[in-house]
Design an enzyme around this catalytic site. Structure first.
Site, PDB file in Angstrom:
ATOM      1  N   SER A  25       0.818  -1.213   0.000  1.00 53.39           N
ATOM      2  CA  SER A  25       0.000   0.000   0.000  1.00 53.39           C
ATOM      3  C   SER A  25       0.855   1.268   0.000  1.00 53.39           C
ATOM      4  O   SER A  25       0.440   2.300  -0.538  1.00 53.39           O
ATOM      5  CB  SER A  25      -0.937  -0.003   1.211  1.00 53.39           C
ATOM      6  OG  SER A  25      -0.196  -0.103   2.407  1.00 53.39           O
ATOM      7  N   THR A  26       2.054   1.219   0.581  1.00 52.81           N
ATOM      8  CA  THR A  26       2.927   2.406   0.586  1.00 52.81           C
ATOM      9  C   THR A  26       3.560   2.584  -0.795  1.00 52.81           C
ATOM     10  O   THR A  26       3.599   3.689  -1.339  1.00 52.81           O
ATOM     11  CB  THR A  26       4.022   2.268   1.671  1.00 52.81           C
ATOM     12  OG1 THR A  26       3.440   1.715   2.856  1.00 52.81           O
ATOM     13  CG2 THR A  26       4.644   3.613   1.997  1.00 52.81           C
ATOM     14  N   ASP A  57      10.572   0.438  -2.134  1.00 53.46           N
ATOM     15  CA  ASP A  57       9.713  -0.637  -1.632  1.00 53.46           C
ATOM     16  C   ASP A  57       9.306  -0.334  -0.188  1.00 53.46           C
ATOM     17  O   ASP A  57       9.945   0.476   0.491  1.00 53.46           O
ATOM     18  CB  ASP A  57      10.476  -1.974  -1.714  1.00 53.46           C
ATOM     19  CG  ASP A  57       9.540  -3.180  -1.736  1.00 53.46           C
ATOM     20  OD1 ASP A  57       8.322  -2.997  -1.542  1.00 53.46           O
ATOM     21  OD2 ASP A  57      10.033  -4.297  -1.952  1.00 53.46           O
ATOM     22  N   ASP A  67       7.642  -4.218   6.582  1.00 52.78           N
ATOM     23  CA  ASP A  67       6.746  -4.457   7.718  1.00 52.78           C
ATOM     24  C   ASP A  67       7.412  -4.133   9.044  1.00 52.78           C
ATOM     25  O   ASP A  67       6.730  -3.795  10.021  1.00 52.78           O
ATOM     26  CB  ASP A  67       6.271  -5.912   7.685  1.00 52.78           C
ATOM     27  CG  ASP A  67       5.576  -6.207   6.367  1.00 52.78           C
ATOM     28  OD1 ASP A  67       4.584  -5.525   6.070  1.00 52.78           O
ATOM     29  OD2 ASP A  67       6.055  -7.061   5.604  1.00 52.78           O
ATOM     30  N   GLY A  77       7.209  -8.966   3.472  1.00 53.67           N
ATOM     31  CA  GLY A  77       6.473 -10.127   2.977  1.00 53.67           C
ATOM     32  C   GLY A  77       5.048 -10.270   3.468  1.00 53.67           C
ATOM     33  O   GLY A  77       4.361 -11.200   3.072  1.00 53.67           O
ATOM     34  N   LEU A  78       4.587  -9.332   4.303  1.00 56.95           N
ATOM     35  CA  LEU A  78       3.172  -9.441   4.703  1.00 56.95           C
ATOM     36  C   LEU A  78       2.283  -9.291   3.471  1.00 56.95           C
ATOM     37  O   LEU A  78       1.168  -9.803   3.431  1.00 56.95           O
ATOM     38  CB  LEU A  78       2.799  -8.400   5.763  1.00 56.95           C
ATOM     39  CG  LEU A  78       3.255  -8.656   7.210  1.00 56.95           C
ATOM     40  CD1 LEU A  78       2.444  -7.835   8.183  1.00 56.95           C
ATOM     41  CD2 LEU A  78       3.192 -10.117   7.605  1.00 56.95           C
ATOM     42  N   GLU A  96      10.709  -9.385  -4.396  1.00 58.00           N
ATOM     43  CA  GLU A  96      11.241  -8.154  -3.790  1.00 58.00           C
ATOM     44  C   GLU A  96      12.707  -8.331  -3.397  1.00 58.00           C
ATOM     45  O   GLU A  96      13.516  -7.411  -3.565  1.00 58.00           O
ATOM     46  CB  GLU A  96      10.426  -7.784  -2.549  1.00 58.00           C
ATOM     47  CG  GLU A  96       9.032  -7.280  -2.887  1.00 58.00           C
ATOM     48  CD  GLU A  96       8.150  -7.082  -1.671  1.00 58.00           C
ATOM     49  OE1 GLU A  96       7.240  -6.255  -1.742  1.00 58.00           O
ATOM     50  OE2 GLU A  96       8.350  -7.759  -0.650  1.00 58.00           O
ATOM     51  N   LYS A 131       6.204   1.142  11.669  1.00 60.02           N
ATOM     52  CA  LYS A 131       7.027  -0.006  11.261  1.00 60.02           C
ATOM     53  C   LYS A 131       8.414  -0.019  11.926  1.00 60.02           C
ATOM     54  O   LYS A 131       9.183  -0.958  11.718  1.00 60.02           O
ATOM     55  CB  LYS A 131       7.224   0.010   9.735  1.00 60.02           C
ATOM     56  CG  LYS A 131       5.961   0.213   8.910  1.00 60.02           C
ATOM     57  CD  LYS A 131       5.155  -1.029   8.841  1.00 60.02           C
ATOM     58  CE  LYS A 131       3.952  -0.934   7.929  1.00 60.02           C
ATOM     59  NZ  LYS A 131       4.247  -0.858   6.518  1.00 60.02           N
TER      60      LYS A 131
HETATM   61  C1  5RP Z   1       5.085  -7.069   0.355  1.00 59.73           C
HETATM   62  C2  5RP Z   1       5.868  -6.265   1.321  1.00 59.73           C
HETATM   63  C3  5RP Z   1       5.384  -4.884   1.596  1.00 59.73           C
HETATM   64  O1  5RP Z   1       6.347  -3.996   1.186  1.00 59.73           O
HETATM   65  C4  5RP Z   1       5.157  -4.763   3.071  1.00 59.73           C
HETATM   66  O2  5RP Z   1       4.208  -5.748   3.449  1.00 59.73           O
HETATM   67  C5  5RP Z   1       4.627  -3.376   3.447  1.00 59.73           C
HETATM   68  O3  5RP Z   1       3.344  -3.201   2.908  1.00 59.73           O
HETATM   69  P1  5RP Z   1       2.494  -1.896   3.185  1.00 59.73           P
HETATM   70  O4  5RP Z   1       3.195  -0.762   2.528  1.00 59.73           O
HETATM   71  O5  5RP Z   1       1.149  -2.207   2.568  1.00 59.73           O
HETATM   72  O6  5RP Z   1       2.374  -1.723   4.675  1.00 59.73           O
HETATM   73  O7  5RP Z   1       6.871  -6.674   1.843  1.00 59.73           O
HETATM   74  O8  5RP Z   1       5.613  -8.353   0.215  1.00 59.73           O
END
Ligand code: 5RP
Length: 226
Positions: free
Chosen positions: A28-29, A81, A84, A95-96, A103, A121
């Site tokens: 989402s970020t 990127d 978490d 990886g969430l 990645e 985070k």
């Molecule tokens: C996907 C990831 C994402 O970068 C991580 O989960 C962060 O996601 P978000 O920006 O939605 O909090 O590692 O595999």
């Protein structure tokens, strides 16, 4: 809409220069960052993106960002990127969102990896806020899980009875260690288990972390990259 995530993403995209090859993360970020990169392409920047998931690929295509595979571009100037968890040594859990394998490959082949997060985070110790995602082959995954749990965690198959399947046709176990004392050692131990494809530990990959906070943005650069 998260203002903190958007702020971090916008700041990171300030590091993008005309002519760059870019790794496009997932989550989402990162979505906000891809949006901003799309605007640069509209302005006439010559950029090529390598997406880390089918989801990001769809978004990038819809914005007209030219795409390539990592094999085609060989090396990336910059990857943006999310993460978490981020610890004080710039070590990450990722990886969430389920895209950790691509990645990590993309991060490894990037000259610079910018991580964009909101302040929630930031942790003192990895594994304290979220479980560690571990991508495994579907073949005999229950035995792989047993081997992972021998390292001192509780591993839960993501999706349960209807397992989540990654873009690489694998499963993910979310592993609760309750704080990871030695991330480097754990990474090696996980890598040594047959059936483990990749773990969400990203240890020497992030060069810059951009944190969106209530007050604004904080940019932290890893010492050796100064
Ligand atoms: C996907 C990831 C994402 O970068 C991580 O989960 C962060 O996601 P978000 O920006 O939605 O909090 O590692 O595999």
């Amino acid at each position: 809409m998260s203002v903190k995530k958007r702020r971090a993403a916008q700041k990171a995209v300030e590091f993008v220069e005309d002519g760059m090859t870019l790794g496009l993360g997932t989550g989402s970020t990162t979505k906000y960052a891809v949006e901003e990169i799309g605007k640069l392409v509209q302005k006439g920047y010559h950029l090529v993106g390598v997406p880390t998931s089918l989801e990001t690929e769809r978004q990038a295509r819809s914005l007209g960002i030219p795409l390539a595979t990592l094999d085609e571009v060989k090396e990336l100037d910059l990857t943006i990127d999310g993460a978490d968890e981020v610890d004080p040594q710039f070590r990450l859990i990722k990886g969430l969102g389920g895209a950790l394998l691509r990645e990590k490959i993309v991060a490894y082949h990037s000259r610079q990896e910018i991580i964009i997060v909101d302040e929630s985070k930031i942790v003192e110790q990895l594994g304290t806020r979220v479980p560690l995602p571990v991508e495994v082959a579907t073949f005999s995954h229950g035995r792989t899980k047993d081997a992972i749990e021998e390292l001192g965690c509780t591993a839960t198959l993501r999706g349960g009875a209807t397992p989540f399947v990654t873009d690489n046709s694998n499963y993910i176990y979310d592993c609760k260690f309750g704080g990871i004392e030695d991330p480097k050692r754990l990474e090696g131990e996980l890598d040594a288990i047959p059936g483990v494809v990749e773990s969400g530990l990203f240890l020497d990959l992030a060069s810059l972390v951009v944190i969106g906070t209530d007050k604004g943005i904080e940019v932290k650069r890893r010492a050796q990259d100064c």
